[in-house]
Design an enzyme around this catalytic site. Sequence first.
Site, PDB file in Angstrom:
ATOM      1  N   LEU A  91       0.600  -1.162  -0.293  1.00  0.00           N
ATOM      2  CA  LEU A  91       0.398  -0.419  -0.046  1.00  0.00           C
ATOM      3  C   LEU A  91       1.335   1.142   0.132  1.00  0.00           C
ATOM      4  CD1 LEU A  91      -3.207  -0.997   2.702  1.00  0.00           C
ATOM      5  CD2 LEU A  91      -2.857  -1.055  -0.157  1.00  0.00           C
ATOM      6  N   ASP A  92       0.514   2.179  -0.430  1.00  0.00           N
ATOM      7  CA  ASP A  92       1.164   3.522  -0.107  1.00  0.00           C
ATOM      8  C   ASP A  92       0.953   4.158   0.913  1.00  0.00           C
ATOM      9  OD1 ASP A  92       1.027   3.053  -3.071  1.00  0.00           O
ATOM     10  OD2 ASP A  92      -0.572   4.588  -3.381  1.00  0.00           O
ATOM     11  N   THR A  93       2.758   4.757   1.088  1.00  0.00           N
ATOM     12  CA  THR A  93       2.301   5.593   2.415  1.00  0.00           C
ATOM     13  C   THR A  93       1.181   6.450   2.793  1.00  0.00           C
ATOM     14  OG1 THR A  93       4.757   6.146   1.378  1.00  0.00           O
ATOM     15  CG2 THR A  93       3.797   7.143   3.228  1.00  0.00           C
TER      16      THR A  93
END
Length: 229
Positions: A100-102
Amino acid sequence: MRLDKFICKSTEYNRSQARALIEAGEVVVNSLKIVDPAQQVHENNSIVLNGRDLVARPSRYIMLHKPADSICSNVDEGYPSIFNYIDVPAMDDLHIVGRLDTDTTGLVLVTDDGRWSFNIISPQQQCEKVYLVGLRNPIAADAAEKFSTGVLLQGEKTPTLPAKLEVINPTQVRLTITQGKYHQVKRMFAAIGNKVVKLHREKIGSLALNLDESAWRYLTAAEIASFNS
Ligand code: URA
């Protein structure tokens, strides 16, 4: 599996320590000294390290509720790694099943079983991922139809696979996709002229997140088996 991987799965040594031990001639497989860390071995083989019989520990299957501002990587990029939230032995052996993205929160799976994770991320499996999405602008009336036939993401040559859109309110929707392209959800909404301002993964396959933020737990046998199609 590779011999160095087996050493990691049966001791507290990490991959580079395991390799060094093998190359130093400390490991005997079925009565033969093996110095190639890539040698394929089976769990039923007799594998001995410095006179100690090794037995591979069972694989680990973990669910984590990823908080925002954490990264799905071991590398320190200015935010804490999600591995900081998990406390199990031999962490080096674990990998993330679908990053997942930050700024994205929600369900992340972590394991040391490469075959199991391949079943989940392999494009052929078309495993469903469900995201709760916050939008900057009200959702367009034709968005569900566009996503159901596929949209062309910037830089791609083929449209996305059919995806399901459920409108919760004008700026909050639930999106179900079966692909896992880089920044897929954000790029899908960009493709229809909107912008994702909040993203949360609720579900992978039939497995729904049921933990508080930053908490983790081992999966049950039934949950693990639900991905073995
Ligand atoms: N799609 C995105 O754009 N970001 C994520 O973190 C996951 C899916």
